[in-house]
Design an enzyme around this catalytic site. Structure first.
Site, PDB file in Angstrom:
ATOM      1  CE  LYS A   1      -1.918   0.917   3.897  1.00  0.00           C
ATOM      2  NZ  LYS A   1      -1.142   2.076   4.395  1.00  0.00           N
TER       3      LYS A   1
ATOM      4  NE  ARG B   1      -4.290   1.235  13.300  1.00  0.00           N
ATOM      5  CZ  ARG B   1      -4.588   0.674  14.458  1.00  0.00           C
ATOM      6  NH1 ARG B   1      -5.474   1.232  15.248  1.00  0.00           N
ATOM      7  NH2 ARG B   1      -3.982  -0.437  14.838  1.00  0.00           N
TER       8      ARG B   1
ATOM      9  NE  ARG C   1       9.420  -4.726   7.890  1.00  0.00           N
ATOM     10  CZ  ARG C   1       9.655  -3.409   7.798  1.00  0.00           C
ATOM     11  NH1 ARG C   1       9.331  -2.758   6.720  1.00  0.00           N
ATOM     12  NH2 ARG C   1      10.198  -2.773   8.804  1.00  0.00           N
TER      13      ARG C   1
ATOM     14  NE  ARG D   1      11.228  -4.219  12.571  1.00  0.00           N
ATOM     15  CZ  ARG D   1      10.303  -3.284  12.506  1.00  0.00           C
ATOM     16  NH1 ARG D   1      10.597  -2.062  12.871  1.00  0.00           N
ATOM     17  NH2 ARG D   1       9.097  -3.563  12.093  1.00  0.00           N
TER      18      ARG D   1
ATOM     19  NE  ARG E   1       2.263  -5.210  11.444  1.00  0.00           N
ATOM     20  CZ  ARG E   1       3.167  -4.901  10.507  1.00  0.00           C
ATOM     21  NH1 ARG E   1       4.298  -5.548  10.460  1.00  0.00           N
ATOM     22  NH2 ARG E   1       2.908  -3.960   9.630  1.00  0.00           N
TER      23      ARG E   1
END
Ligand SMILES: [Zn+2]
Length: 216
Positions: A13, A85, A124, A157, A168
């Site tokens: 996005k 959101r 990631r 991470r 998430r």
């Protein structure tokens, strides 16, 4: 003109928002950037937001909405990225815009299969020294585990593990479903398959944006 892009983490996005905003001359309003700018400038809203951020709390809907809506005017073209959101923010945005006689023109959801979203998020990697972002699947550093830019160690991470990714995603779905229902009701909602290659996703989004532009 106001366009809203919604997208699961991993849907691309942020990148798509930037590209399309540039391509069609929209001002790109990303919530994260706005927070950082307001906090750096020590505005009244920035100082309020900072208190929440410092204590690890979510910034309340009213403050977020005021920050974003404060940057929108009736004449400009805006692409919102990361806002609203949740349903409360969407309703607050609509009532603030109504005062200026403005409405949202288009809401696009970048829809991604959960398995693919988790795969992308877990892939990631980030440089522990300079913060450069890599992706083990699609954009790894030239030398395994070594940052191209600074030679620092490229690591995963704690935030980007599969368990965190699942969490998430659940939060995103919970917040987004009512939002999608709301905008469907307003008949300004479109969906794009974000499992496709980025160029195809961009082309699909571009078609919706052009259709809205042609109507106005
Ligand atoms: Zn680096």
């Amino acid at each position: 003109m106001i366009i809203i892009l919604l997208g699961a983490p991993g849907s691309g996005k942020g990148t798509q928002s930037k590209r399309l905003a540039d391509r069609y001359g929209y001002q790109h309003l990303a919530t994260g950037d706005i927070f950082r700018a307001e906090i750096a400038k020590k505005t009244t809203l920035g100082l309020k937001a900072q208190d929440y951020v410092k204590n690890g709390k979510l910034v309340p809907d009213a403050i977020v909405t005021e920050m974003v809506a404060g940057r929108i005017d009736a004449k400009g073209k805006f692409l919102l990225d990361g806002f609203p959101r949740n349903l409360e923010q969407a309703q607050a945005l609509d009532s603030m815009l109504k005062k200026d006689g403005v409405t949202v023109s288009l809401v696009c959801l970048l829809a991604l299969d959960s398995a693919e979203a988790i795969r992308r998020m877990s892939a990631r990697r980030i440089c522990s020294q300079c913060g450069a972002v890599y992706n083990a699947a699609t954009a790894p550093p030239a030398k395994d585990g070594v940052c191209d830019a600074c030679g620092g160690a490229v690591v995963q991470r704690e935030d980007d593990t599969e368990a965190t990714a699942k969490k998430r995603l659940m939060v995103f779905d919970d917040l987004t479903q009512p939002l999608v229902a709301y905008y469907r009701g307003e008949q300004i909602f479109e969906e794009v398959d974000a499992n496709q290659a980025p160029e195809k996703v961009e082309a699909a989004l571009a078609a919706f944006i052009e259709a809205v532009g042609a109507k106005s």
